[in-house]
Design a protein around this motif. Sequence first.
Motif, PDB file in Angstrom:
ATOM      1  N   LEU A 139       0.832  -1.194   0.000  1.00  0.00           N
ATOM      2  CA  LEU A 139       0.000   0.000   0.000  1.00  0.00           C
ATOM      3  C   LEU A 139       0.875   1.255   0.000  1.00  0.00           C
ATOM      4  N   ALA A 140       1.912   1.242   0.832  1.00  0.00           N
ATOM      5  CA  ALA A 140       2.807   2.397   0.922  1.00  0.00           C
ATOM      6  C   ALA A 140       3.479   2.668  -0.419  1.00  0.00           C
ATOM      7  N   ALA A 141       3.928   1.605  -1.093  1.00  0.00           N
ATOM      8  CA  ALA A 141       4.594   1.768  -2.393  1.00  0.00           C
ATOM      9  C   ALA A 141       3.612   2.311  -3.434  1.00  0.00           C
ATOM     10  N   HIS A 142       2.382   1.827  -3.398  1.00  0.00           N
ATOM     11  CA  HIS A 142       1.356   2.294  -4.336  1.00  0.00           C
ATOM     12  C   HIS A 142       1.065   3.780  -4.127  1.00  0.00           C
ATOM     13  N   LEU A 143       0.950   4.180  -2.858  1.00  0.00           N
ATOM     14  CA  LEU A 143       0.677   5.579  -2.551  1.00  0.00           C
ATOM     15  C   LEU A 143       1.836   6.466  -2.993  1.00  0.00           C
ATOM     16  N   ARG A 144       3.057   5.977  -2.829  1.00  0.00           N
ATOM     17  CA  ARG A 144       4.209   6.773  -3.251  1.00  0.00           C
ATOM     18  C   ARG A 144       4.188   6.993  -4.771  1.00  0.00           C
ATOM     19  N   THR A 145       3.821   5.951  -5.508  1.00  0.00           N
ATOM     20  CA  THR A 145       3.735   6.083  -6.964  1.00  0.00           C
ATOM     21  C   THR A 145       2.697   7.130  -7.352  1.00  0.00           C
ATOM     22  N   LEU A 146       1.530   7.059  -6.726  1.00  0.00           N
ATOM     23  CA  LEU A 146       0.482   8.045  -7.004  1.00  0.00           C
ATOM     24  C   LEU A 146       0.969   9.460  -6.693  1.00  0.00           C
ATOM     25  N   TYR A 147       1.649   9.579  -5.573  1.00  0.00           N
ATOM     26  CA  TYR A 147       2.085  10.892  -5.100  1.00  0.00           C
ATOM     27  C   TYR A 147       3.188  11.481  -5.972  1.00  0.00           C
ATOM     28  N   GLU A 148       4.152  10.652  -6.344  1.00  0.00           N
ATOM     29  CA  GLU A 148       5.316  11.161  -7.066  1.00  0.00           C
ATOM     30  C   GLU A 148       5.119  11.229  -8.576  1.00  0.00           C
ATOM     31  N   GLN A 149       4.330  10.325  -9.129  1.00  0.00           N
ATOM     32  CA  GLN A 149       4.200  10.285 -10.582  1.00  0.00           C
ATOM     33  C   GLN A 149       2.924  10.953 -11.095  1.00  0.00           C
ATOM     34  N   HIS A 150       1.933  11.081 -10.234  1.00  0.00           N
ATOM     35  CA  HIS A 150       0.656  11.645 -10.685  1.00  0.00           C
ATOM     36  C   HIS A 150       0.292  12.949  -9.982  1.00  0.00           C
ATOM     37  N   GLY A 151       1.119  13.377  -9.026  1.00  0.00           N
ATOM     38  CA  GLY A 151       0.910  14.672  -8.391  1.00  0.00           C
ATOM     39  C   GLY A 151      -0.299  14.775  -7.486  1.00  0.00           C
ATOM     40  N   VAL A 152      -0.787  13.645  -6.964  1.00  0.00           N
ATOM     41  CA  VAL A 152      -1.951  13.712  -6.078  1.00  0.00           C
ATOM     42  C   VAL A 152      -1.560  14.351  -4.747  1.00  0.00           C
ATOM     43  N   THR A 153      -2.527  14.882  -4.035  1.00  0.00           N
ATOM     44  CA  THR A 153      -2.290  15.510  -2.736  1.00  0.00           C
ATOM     45  C   THR A 153      -2.389  14.460  -1.631  1.00  0.00           C
ATOM     46  N   LEU A 154      -1.986  14.837  -0.424  1.00  0.00           N
ATOM     47  CA  LEU A 154      -2.104  13.912   0.710  1.00  0.00           C
ATOM     48  C   LEU A 154      -3.576  13.579   0.979  1.00  0.00           C
ATOM     49  N   GLY A 155      -4.446  14.549   0.788  1.00  0.00           N
ATOM     50  CA  GLY A 155      -5.878  14.291   0.966  1.00  0.00           C
ATOM     51  C   GLY A 155      -6.392  13.255  -0.016  1.00  0.00           C
TER      52      GLY A 155
ATOM     53  N   LEU B 146       3.480   7.187   3.171  1.00  0.00           N
ATOM     54  CA  LEU B 146       4.327   7.767   2.129  1.00  0.00           C
ATOM     55  C   LEU B 146       5.777   7.837   2.593  1.00  0.00           C
ATOM     56  N   ILE B 147       5.977   8.305   3.809  1.00  0.00           N
ATOM     57  CA  ILE B 147       7.328   8.432   4.358  1.00  0.00           C
ATOM     58  C   ILE B 147       7.961   7.059   4.560  1.00  0.00           C
ATOM     59  N   GLU B 148       7.149   6.090   5.024  1.00  0.00           N
ATOM     60  CA  GLU B 148       7.664   4.721   5.218  1.00  0.00           C
ATOM     61  C   GLU B 148       8.190   4.128   3.912  1.00  0.00           C
ATOM     62  N   SER B 149       7.567   4.498   2.793  1.00  0.00           N
ATOM     63  CA  SER B 149       7.979   3.935   1.507  1.00  0.00           C
ATOM     64  C   SER B 149       9.163   4.693   0.902  1.00  0.00           C
ATOM     65  N   GLY B 150       9.678   5.695   1.631  1.00  0.00           N
ATOM     66  CA  GLY B 150      10.831   6.437   1.131  1.00  0.00           C
ATOM     67  C   GLY B 150      10.472   7.725   0.418  1.00  0.00           C
ATOM     68  N   GLY B 151       9.179   8.070   0.407  1.00  0.00           N
ATOM     69  CA  GLY B 151       8.753   9.292  -0.256  1.00  0.00           C
ATOM     70  C   GLY B 151       8.984  10.519   0.606  1.00  0.00           C
ATOM     71  N   SER B 152       8.980  11.679  -0.015  1.00  0.00           N
ATOM     72  CA  SER B 152       9.133  12.953   0.696  1.00  0.00           C
ATOM     73  C   SER B 152       7.877  13.789   0.477  1.00  0.00           C
ATOM     74  N   VAL B 153       7.422  14.426   1.538  1.00  0.00           N
ATOM     75  CA  VAL B 153       6.217  15.246   1.455  1.00  0.00           C
ATOM     76  C   VAL B 153       6.540  16.572   0.770  1.00  0.00           C
ATOM     77  N   ARG B 154       5.734  16.930  -0.219  1.00  0.00           N
ATOM     78  CA  ARG B 154       5.929  18.185  -0.953  1.00  0.00           C
ATOM     79  C   ARG B 154       5.246  19.346  -0.245  1.00  0.00           C
ATOM     80  N   THR B 155       5.693  20.552  -0.589  1.00  0.00           N
ATOM     81  CA  THR B 155       4.969  21.747  -0.162  1.00  0.00           C
ATOM     82  C   THR B 155       3.795  21.955  -1.120  1.00  0.00           C
ATOM     83  N   THR B 156       2.858  22.809  -0.739  1.00  0.00           N
ATOM     84  CA  THR B 156       1.721  23.103  -1.617  1.00  0.00           C
ATOM     85  C   THR B 156       2.202  23.688  -2.938  1.00  0.00           C
ATOM     86  N   GLN B 157       3.212  24.566  -2.879  1.00  0.00           N
ATOM     87  CA  GLN B 157       3.740  25.185  -4.094  1.00  0.00           C
ATOM     88  C   GLN B 157       4.336  24.137  -5.026  1.00  0.00           C
TER      89      GLN B 157
END
Length: 195
Positions: A79-95, A112-123
Amino acid sequence: MGVRSVNPPPPIPASHSDEVTAQVLREQYESGATVDEVVASSGLSYGTVLNRLHDAGTVMRTSWQTRRMRQDPQARKRLAAHLRTLYEQHGVTLGELAAAAGETRRAARRLLIESGGSVRTTQQTLRMRSAARAAERQKLAMSLRTRYEAGSTVPELAKECSYSVATVYRLLHQAGTRMRPQHNHGPARTPRKRS
């Protein structure tokens, strides 16, 4: 009932109970231990364990989530890896991640953090989405150019894509299309019959 596939954490010697940091308790809990198991292994009271988990920013699970996690230890990682892909490749928000995972926003952030991802700023998210839209628009422009150069007219392309003729012209121009003479842009192609 198939819930004990994850071994309880090793007990922490009572003499070290005062040295048990909130982070250590959090790591035990997030590895699949229940609060009761963390209490037993740490020698701390239930209330103290809860307070330290809270202080460490731990996302608490329901008993159902704990059972699910124990039944399939790899489920959380997948699940964590899937969420990271969505977040990093598709630009989805945390919500949006939280909605996709059926979790809270905080839990999605943790995964997201567990899978090695980094949280983006809103900008950063806004810039990422803007770049994605620009890339999609360029892709569409090149597709329209290909079809135009194969013989489609601007009105035909506009109708097929549900765009205005002006928008199709702009996209064709963006793609560097060499336009045909103006009288060839219309839909009529049948030769005129002279009597």
